[in-house]
Write a protein that holds these residues in place. Structure first.
Motif, PDB file in Angstrom:
ATOM      1  N   ASN A 195       0.837  -1.197   0.000  1.00 46.01           N
ATOM      2  CA  ASN A 195       0.000   0.000   0.000  1.00 46.01           C
ATOM      3  C   ASN A 195       0.876   1.253   0.000  1.00 46.01           C
ATOM      4  O   ASN A 195       0.661   2.183  -0.794  1.00 46.01           O
ATOM      5  N   TYR A 196       1.892   1.274   0.841  1.00 46.75           N
ATOM      6  CA  TYR A 196       2.782   2.432   0.946  1.00 46.75           C
ATOM      7  C   TYR A 196       3.565   2.651  -0.351  1.00 46.75           C
ATOM      8  O   TYR A 196       3.636   3.767  -0.872  1.00 46.75           O
ATOM      9  N   ILE A 197       4.163   1.578  -0.866  1.00 51.44           N
ATOM     10  CA  ILE A 197       5.018   1.730  -2.050  1.00 51.44           C
ATOM     11  C   ILE A 197       4.183   2.085  -3.278  1.00 51.44           C
ATOM     12  O   ILE A 197       4.624   2.847  -4.159  1.00 51.44           O
ATOM     13  N   GLU A 198       2.953   1.583  -3.355  1.00 50.66           N
ATOM     14  CA  GLU A 198       2.075   1.934  -4.474  1.00 50.66           C
ATOM     15  C   GLU A 198       1.640   3.389  -4.390  1.00 50.66           C
ATOM     16  O   GLU A 198       1.518   4.069  -5.423  1.00 50.66           O
ATOM     17  N   ILE A 199       1.419   3.890  -3.184  1.00 52.03           N
ATOM     18  CA  ILE A 199       1.044   5.292  -3.009  1.00 52.03           C
ATOM     19  C   ILE A 199       2.202   6.207  -3.386  1.00 52.03           C
ATOM     20  O   ILE A 199       2.011   7.237  -4.038  1.00 52.03           O
ATOM     21  N   VAL A 200       3.413   5.818  -3.020  1.00 50.27           N
ATOM     22  CA  VAL A 200       4.593   6.595  -3.422  1.00 50.27           C
ATOM     23  C   VAL A 200       4.672   6.657  -4.946  1.00 50.27           C
ATOM     24  O   VAL A 200       4.967   7.706  -5.530  1.00 50.27           O
ATOM     25  N   CYS A 201       4.384   5.534  -5.601  1.00 51.10           N
ATOM     26  CA  CYS A 201       4.398   5.473  -7.066  1.00 51.10           C
ATOM     27  C   CYS A 201       3.310   6.368  -7.673  1.00 51.10           C
ATOM     28  O   CYS A 201       3.550   7.061  -8.664  1.00 51.10           O
ATOM     29  N   TYR A 247       7.998   8.752   6.118  1.00 47.03           N
ATOM     30  CA  TYR A 247       8.327   7.503   6.815  1.00 47.03           C
ATOM     31  C   TYR A 247       9.244   6.632   5.957  1.00 47.03           C
ATOM     32  O   TYR A 247      10.272   6.140   6.432  1.00 47.03           O
ATOM     33  N   MET A 248       8.863   6.412   4.705  1.00 44.27           N
ATOM     34  CA  MET A 248       9.660   5.566   3.812  1.00 44.27           C
ATOM     35  C   MET A 248      11.064   6.129   3.632  1.00 44.27           C
ATOM     36  O   MET A 248      12.054   5.384   3.627  1.00 44.27           O
ATOM     37  N   LEU A 249      11.138   7.433   3.505  1.00 49.59           N
ATOM     38  CA  LEU A 249      12.427   8.093   3.312  1.00 49.59           C
ATOM     39  C   LEU A 249      13.305   7.962   4.554  1.00 49.59           C
ATOM     40  O   LEU A 249      14.519   7.756   4.460  1.00 49.59           O
ATOM     41  N   GLU A 250      12.682   8.062   5.711  1.00 50.43           N
ATOM     42  CA  GLU A 250      13.423   7.971   6.970  1.00 50.43           C
ATOM     43  C   GLU A 250      14.084   6.602   7.143  1.00 50.43           C
ATOM     44  O   GLU A 250      15.141   6.496   7.757  1.00 50.43           O
ATOM     45  N   GLN A 251      13.462   5.566   6.596  1.00 54.28           N
ATOM     46  CA  GLN A 251      14.038   4.219   6.711  1.00 54.28           C
ATOM     47  C   GLN A 251      15.299   4.088   5.857  1.00 54.28           C
ATOM     48  O   GLN A 251      16.148   3.233   6.112  1.00 54.28           O
TER      49      GLN A 251
END
Length: 287
Positions: A195-201, A247-251
């Motif tokens: 869900n997160y990676i698809e939203i980033v896309c 959040y994704m970037l922070e990881q």
């Protein structure tokens, strides 16, 4: 169907609807540069919703709408830079971990034992078509290795779109390796990770195609996860999207996540003297 209108007619329409235009010469220049239709998306916050006919609220100013357009444009450019960081990281995680685990199969993306058969069946048409093979690196590979039907994964995946990489990830048969990759982003739930990676896309595509960002509405809802709690409306809005991206970037890099926060704050402060625009920014982004 409405006929096309001249710049002069467009200005007259805006004024008749209550829009203040103090510099008509500049407004003409802007309308010819950006376009009446595209700017129309940035007139929306100034519309008087209490009236059936399209009218603007008292005090609506053409310059405010233009400033909102430029704010949105700058926000897209900022986000793209950091989204690319997430995209490249994810692409490399898939390429590296799946390739290492399946070192016996350099073209594992078309291996039925590694990827679902339906994906492999359509790979040539959907990905490895004549257009794809025109990429310089891919073309050079086939010039050098004339018997290879495909270039190895570490070359092929480099030129696949973000969306295509996500689809490939979803079609991997090995759930453990998918969890290993999602774990690099500190997300244990694969459904949430996808869900997160698809939203980033989705946001990447919005930014790349210069679509409206400040007032965007996701067709899919952001799932509950480590990006933090969200109100229902934020699960479809730019505010929720920013939480996911940060959040994704922070990881990947806490410094880059902090840089993104800083750049958005600086951008917001750039328009602090425009009270109308500041209200819109705060209501949409909460920055």
């Amino acid at each position: 169907m409405k006929p096309a209108t001249t710049i002069e007619q467009q200005i007259k329409i805006l004024e008749e609807r209550g829009m203040t235009i103090s510099d008509k010469e500049k407004a003409s220049e802007i309308l010819l540069d950006i376009g009446y239709f595209r700017l129309g998306f940035y007139f929306v916050p100034f519309q008087d919703t209490s009236k059936q006919e399209k009218q603007y609220v008292k005090g609506a100013n053409f310059k405010d709408a233009v400033d909102l357009y430029y704010f949105d444009n700058e926000l897209r450019n900022i986000l793209l830079k950091y989204i690319y960081r997430i995209e490249i990281n994810f692409r490399n995680q898939v390429s590296y971990y799946v390739s290492i685990k399946n070192s016996h199969s350099p073209t594992w993306f078309v291996d039925n034992k590694i990827v679902n058969s339906s994906y492999v069946e359509h790979f040539d048409k959907d990905v490895y078509n004549e257009h794809f093979k025109k990429h310089k690196t891919i073309r050079q590979h086939h010039d050098n290795y004339i018997n290879d039907k495909y270039a190895p994964a570490w070359k092929t995946l480099e030129f696949m779109t973000f969306g295509a990489i996500i689809k490939l990830f979803k079609e991997l048969r090995d759930t453990n390796i998918k969890k290993e990759i999602s774990g690099k982003f500190n997300i244990s739930n694969l459904v949430v990770f996808l869900n997160y990676i698809e939203i980033v896309c989705i946001i990447r595509n919005i930014c790349s195609h210069c679509d409206v960002l400040y007032d965007m509405s996701l067709s899919k809802s952001i799932k509950r996860g480590p990006a933090g709690e969200m109100k229902h409306k934020d699960k479809h809005s730019i505010k929720g999207v920013l939480q996911v991206i940060l959040y994704m970037l922070e990881q990947i890099s806490k410094n880059r996540s902090n840089d993104l926060k800083s750049e958005i704050k600086i951008l917001s402060e750039k328009y602090k003297d425009n009270q109308n625009l500041t209200k819109i920014i705060q209501s949409k982004l909460h920055f």
